[in-house]
Design an enzyme around this catalytic site. Structure first.
Site, PDB file in Angstrom:
ATOM      1  N   HIS A   1       0.839  -1.061   0.113  1.00  0.00           N
ATOM      2  CA  HIS A   1       0.015   0.020  -0.037  1.00  0.00           C
ATOM      3  C   HIS A   1       0.935   1.067   0.092  1.00  0.00           C
ATOM      4  O   HIS A   1       0.550   2.267  -0.579  1.00  0.00           O
ATOM      5  CB  HIS A   1      -0.889  -0.015   1.180  1.00  0.00           C
TER       6      HIS A   1
ATOM      7  N   LYS B   1      -9.792  -7.127   7.891  1.00  0.00           N
ATOM      8  CA  LYS B   1     -10.478  -7.121   9.393  1.00  0.00           C
ATOM      9  C   LYS B   1     -10.544  -5.917  10.003  1.00  0.00           C
ATOM     10  O   LYS B   1      -9.290  -5.272   9.945  1.00  0.00           O
ATOM     11  CB  LYS B   1     -10.102  -8.434  10.066  1.00  0.00           C
TER      12      LYS B   1
END
Lengths: 326, 193
Positions: free
Chosen positions: B36, B103
């Site tokens: 990322h 999550k």
């Protein structure tokens, strides 16, 4: 609706048949200088990474059955139980994050810590090759992965704690602690005005509630909390982690702490965070506390959060060299 | 239960609402912390055809190399998503990603990104490494394995009926915000006790 999974784990003889230890293996405890624990430690890693302790399974099932059938909380806890059975059957890691690898070694006089450390490191390398452990050791700034779970320069990973004791046996506990749950651990310095926590048991309680609210589902709830009151910054965190080794349902030897643990578990389970933060009644499976002494000026509350996949196991090598796992 | 196959269109992504249970099929690309940061800072062109309309999965798998040189996923549950909060909205927009699996949920910046681009946050059960690896049918490709290491590489996989729940949608909805608000309220009452 998800069917309710019954937690039938493989039997002890099947587990035995998959062991990396040769049948009838005995460690040479008569010759402590020549003692080699590499293979027993490898077996300890295999069992810890792939088999969930029974007390955790029981707590997850109890939590599931207390949720409304068919609710997201119920289904999530049921998936956790299913996952435990799959990992056990396939002998594969319960979670892809096989965590920071932490050992506690208790041994009689005469055992060489240097030798045991070298053997543990070999076992960890081997377990990584066998994909029971993910390579989880990266250089901090470059992010470069050492590939074998070793910190090659400072030997900072795997983490080993040693203690010499008076008993004739060797006991090695292993914990695999994932990064997600480690990240939501917290240390409070009381008094803490931001949460209105003073230097008393009420203040400790506030710190724990605050930590669990902040953690939400990010530490993979329902979690198990290890809490140390007191100590310095390092010993506090160290002891809080050791508290996670205690089995769920085993009472705290300190009756005052035991009563507090039971009360705070009930309170935390009213927060509505639930499994994975989806909402529900099962936010924590247990809270384990230890009261330490402290410097008069310092009052730390150190909280280690363990995910529901609480992978811990203890291996005992008796004075006769017999190896057993719990 | 909604069955979705990647690539997903913007219209399909915008139809999804918080609480929807989805079985995901098709191609999914794994990326986490290093990926990322790299995507936001370097915006590599080569990833565009790989990611368009696809779902990113925050996951660092346990992988096994088979004797024939192919890879298998041994354990592959989600990692905590909030660490990608500084990058996620930009990544979604740059690469026209339609979903992110992870999550723990994500924050406001990502939520706004989901609204802007038309994408969803999909929650998978953390710790269910074996259960979720069983839904990975094939490892199609891997990029940056040497540079990032196996937990951080861009693994391209094909999933079948991969179970997720929409917990953040393209309408500003977030289950995580709702649960947090309830917990904070309750915590206040508990602390006064």
């Amino acid at each position: 609706m998800a069917e309710c999974t019954i937690p039938n784990m493989t039997t002890a003889d099947v587990v035995e048949s998959k062991s990396v230890l040769p049948a009838g293996f005995k460690a040479d405890m008569a010759n402590l200088k020549g003692l080699d624990l590499t293979t027993p430690v490898l077996e300890l890693i295999r069992r810890t990474s792939t088999r969930m302790p029974q007390d955790i399974i029981d707590a997850l099932v109890k939590g599931r059955d207390a949720e409304e059938e068919g609710s997201r909380a119920f289904n999530t806890l049921n998936d956790m139980v299913k996952n435990i059975l799959l990992a056990d059957g396939h002998v594969t890691p319960l979670c892809q994050d096989t965590g920071t690898v932490l050992f506690w070694v208790r041994h009689p006089y005469g055992v060489s810590q240097k030798a045991v450390k070298a053997q543990v490191r070999e076992a960890v390398k081997e377990a990584t090759k066998k994909v029971w452990l993910r390579p989880n050791c990266v250089e901090s700034l470059s992010g470069k992965n050492s590939g074998n779970n070793m910190d090659p320069f400072h030997e900072g990973h795997p983490i080993l704690h040693f203690e010499e004791w008076d008993k004739p046996e060797i006991e090695i506990s292993l914990m695999l602690k994932g990064g997600g749950c480690e990240n939501v651990g917290a240390q409070y310095r009381l008094p803490d005005v931001t949460i209105g926590a003073g230097r008393d048991i009420k203040g400790v309680r506030k710190a724990i509630i605050d930590a669990v609210v902040k953690a939400q589902g990010q530490g993979c709830s329902p979690g198990i909390l290890g809490v140390a009151i007191g100590g310095d910054r390092v010993s506090g965190y160290e002891h809080s982690k050791e508290q996670i080794l205690r089995k769920l349902g085993v009472p705290n030897p300190d009756p005052k702490m035991d009563a507090f643990e039971k009360e705070i578990v009930a309170d935390l389970n009213t927060l509505g965070i639930g499994p994975m933060g989806y909402g529900g009644n099962t936010t924590v499976l247990g809270v384990h506390m230890e009261e330490m002494y402290r410097h008069p000026a310092s009052f730390y509350v150190s909280i280690s959060y363990m995910c529901w996949s609480s992978r811990r196991r203890t291996m005992t090598i008796s004075s006769m060299g017999e190896v057993s796992f719990d | 239960m909604i069955r979705l196959t990647t690539p997903i269109t913007e219209a399909q992504a915008r139809q999804l609402k918080v609480g929807d249970e989805v079985l995901l099929n098709g191609k999914v690309v794994l990326s986490r912390d290093m990926g990322h940061k790299y995507m936001k800072e370097h915006k590599p062109e080569w990833l565009k055809p790989i990611l368009e309309g696809i779902v990113i999965y925050h996951c660092g798998p346990v992988v096994k190399k088979n004797e024939d040189g192919t890879w298998s996923f041994v354990a592959a549950g989600p990692t905590t998503s909030i660490r990608e909060e500084p990058y996620q909205a930009d990544v979604i927009d740059t690469y026209q990603v339609r979903g992110v699996i992870g999550k723990g949920g994500m924050g406001k910046k990502t939520s706004e990104g989901l609204v802007k681009t038309g994408a969803v946050y999909l929650h998978a059960t953390g710790g269910a490494g074996s259960l979720l690896a069983a839904q990975v049918k094939r490892v199609v490709d891997v990029h940056m394995l040497e540079e990032f290491g196996s937990p951080e590489a861009f693994w391209v996989i094909e999933v079948e009926d991969f179970p997720v729940v929409v917990t953040m949608d393209s309408h500003g909805g977030s289950l995580h915000e709702a649960v947090l608000a309830t917990a904070q309220e309750r915590a206040k009452a508990l602390m006064e006790k």
